[in-house]
Design an enzyme around this catalytic site. Structure first.
Site, PDB file in Angstrom:
ATOM      1  N   LYS A 236       0.834  -1.216   0.000  1.00  0.00           N
ATOM      2  CA  LYS A 236       0.000   0.000   0.000  1.00  0.00           C
ATOM      3  C   LYS A 236       0.863   1.258   0.000  1.00  0.00           C
ATOM      4  O   LYS A 236       0.625   2.176  -0.768  1.00  0.00           O
ATOM      5  CB  LYS A 236      -0.893   0.045   1.248  1.00  0.00           C
ATOM      6  CG  LYS A 236      -1.968  -1.018   1.268  1.00  0.00           C
ATOM      7  CD  LYS A 236      -2.774  -0.906   2.543  1.00  0.00           C
ATOM      8  CE  LYS A 236      -1.914  -1.063   3.757  1.00  0.00           C
ATOM      9  NZ  LYS A 236      -2.127  -2.090   4.675  1.00  0.00           N
TER      10      LYS A 236
ATOM     11  N   ARG B 108      10.565  -7.241   6.210  1.00  0.00           N
ATOM     12  CA  ARG B 108      10.478  -5.786   6.095  1.00  0.00           C
ATOM     13  C   ARG B 108      11.382  -5.100   7.120  1.00  0.00           C
ATOM     14  O   ARG B 108      11.488  -5.518   8.261  1.00  0.00           O
ATOM     15  CB  ARG B 108       9.020  -5.393   6.330  1.00  0.00           C
ATOM     16  CG  ARG B 108       8.741  -3.936   6.290  1.00  0.00           C
ATOM     17  CD  ARG B 108       7.318  -3.666   5.915  1.00  0.00           C
ATOM     18  NE  ARG B 108       6.356  -4.028   6.944  1.00  0.00           N
ATOM     19  CZ  ARG B 108       5.044  -3.840   6.798  1.00  0.00           C
ATOM     20  NH1 ARG B 108       4.576  -3.324   5.684  1.00  0.00           N
ATOM     21  NH2 ARG B 108       4.226  -4.174   7.760  1.00  0.00           N
TER      22      ARG B 108
HETATM   23  P1  AMP Z   1      -0.266   0.123   9.422  1.00  0.00           P
HETATM   24  O1  AMP Z   1       1.017   0.860   9.226  1.00  0.00           O
HETATM   25  O2  AMP Z   1      -1.374   0.596   8.513  1.00  0.00           O
HETATM   26  O3  AMP Z   1      -0.098  -1.367   9.407  1.00  0.00           O
HETATM   27  O4  AMP Z   1      -0.789   0.502  10.911  1.00  0.00           O
HETATM   28  C1  AMP Z   1      -0.020   0.195  12.050  1.00  0.00           C
HETATM   29  C2  AMP Z   1      -0.918   0.128  13.271  1.00  0.00           C
HETATM   30  O5  AMP Z   1      -1.549   1.397  13.492  1.00  0.00           O
HETATM   31  C3  AMP Z   1      -2.072  -0.864  13.177  1.00  0.00           C
HETATM   32  O6  AMP Z   1      -1.668  -2.193  13.491  1.00  0.00           O
HETATM   33  C4  AMP Z   1      -3.033  -0.282  14.219  1.00  0.00           C
HETATM   34  O7  AMP Z   1      -2.588  -0.552  15.540  1.00  0.00           O
HETATM   35  C5  AMP Z   1      -2.867   1.206  13.995  1.00  0.00           C
HETATM   36  N1  AMP Z   1      -3.815   1.694  12.952  1.00  0.00           N
HETATM   37  C6  AMP Z   1      -3.499   2.210  11.741  1.00  0.00           C
HETATM   38  N2  AMP Z   1      -4.613   2.542  11.055  1.00  0.00           N
HETATM   39  C7  AMP Z   1      -5.653   2.208  11.852  1.00  0.00           C
HETATM   40  C8  AMP Z   1      -7.082   2.288  11.727  1.00  0.00           C
HETATM   41  N3  AMP Z   1      -7.654   2.779  10.622  1.00  0.00           N
HETATM   42  N4  AMP Z   1      -7.842   1.835  12.745  1.00  0.00           N
HETATM   43  C9  AMP Z   1      -7.288   1.349  13.879  1.00  0.00           C
HETATM   44  N5  AMP Z   1      -5.968   1.240  14.057  1.00  0.00           N
HETATM   45  C10 AMP Z   1      -5.147   1.659  13.065  1.00  0.00           C
END
Ligand code: AMP
Length: 215
Positions: free
Chosen positions: A14, A123
């Protein structure tokens, strides 16, 4: 003005794919996960609230997520549009988003769980400038050092087998229903995320009706 959402399981690319789109179409790239990581690194009040939840691979509460997204979009620094990644992650967030903003399309990067595991565990992130590496597809020139700033490369705290299993469970349980909501509005463009990054980018552009990427 173009307003897109990019969805896909962790490690589906993404961030990489949104960066390529953002660069060519002057879109503001918004990653909710990056915003939270910034708070954790900078020891803010929000950082203290989310640190443990994030490290366990669980989802942050909807109220906090929505206020962070609203605040970010209220900055209105997105004259040509935005691409948002990592949001919405569940039905409530999707409904909030659809009520508040018009969107032009949802890119869904499709990747089998086995491939997710392989990619995510490889990663690495630069601890200084935040640049992304992958020991399979994008190795640094010198082991464990960032090519750009020389910072030390580290794993994300939530890129462990255990946290990954929790995130995959959450993804399938909560995020798939979000895709169904968007599908009903005919917003969803599904793209196979297995090929290398440029091929995936071209497939996204074809589906969105955008001019091809010139590498
Ligand atoms: P990501 O980098 O998108 O994998 O996000 C890392 C972490 O941030 C996730 O595992 C959640 O703990 C938190 N997070 C990011 N986006 C969201 C969301 N839309 N809703 C809830 N938690 C989120």
């Amino acid at each position: 003005m173009r307003k897109y959402v990019i969805m896909g399981v962790q490690g589906s690319g993404k961030g990489t794919q949104s960066a390529l789109l953002a660069q060519d179409f002057d879109l503001t790239q918004i990653s909710v996960g990056d915003i939270f990581r910034w708070h954790v690194q900078n020891h803010t009040k929000i950082g203290a609230q989310v640190r443990r939840v994030m490290a366990a691979g669980e989802l942050v509460g909807d109220d906090l997520v929505e206020s962070v997204v609203r605040q970010r979009l209220d900055q209105h620094d997105w004259n040509y549009g935005f691409i948002i990644d990592g949001f919405p992650r569940n039905r409530r967030q999707a409904e909030f988003f659809l009520e508040s903003y018009d969107i032009d399309g949802v890119v869904h990067l499709d990747l089998p769980d086995e491939e997710v595991r392989r990619r995510v565990l490889a990663r690495r992130l630069c601890s200084r400038c935040g640049l992304d590496y992958n020991l399979i597809a994008h190795r640094p020139e010198v082991a464990d050092r960032c090519d750009v700033c020389g910072g030390e490369l580290v794993s994300r705290e939530d890129d462990t087998e255990e946290a990954l299993a929790a995130r995959l469970r959450d993804y399938h349980g909560k995020t798939n229903p979000v895709l169904d909501i968007f599908r009903r509005k005919e917003f969803v463009f599904t793209v196979d995320a297995r090929p290398e990054r440029t091929a995936v980018q071209q497939a996204i552009r074809e589906q969105l009706g955008l001019p091809p990427h010139q590498p």
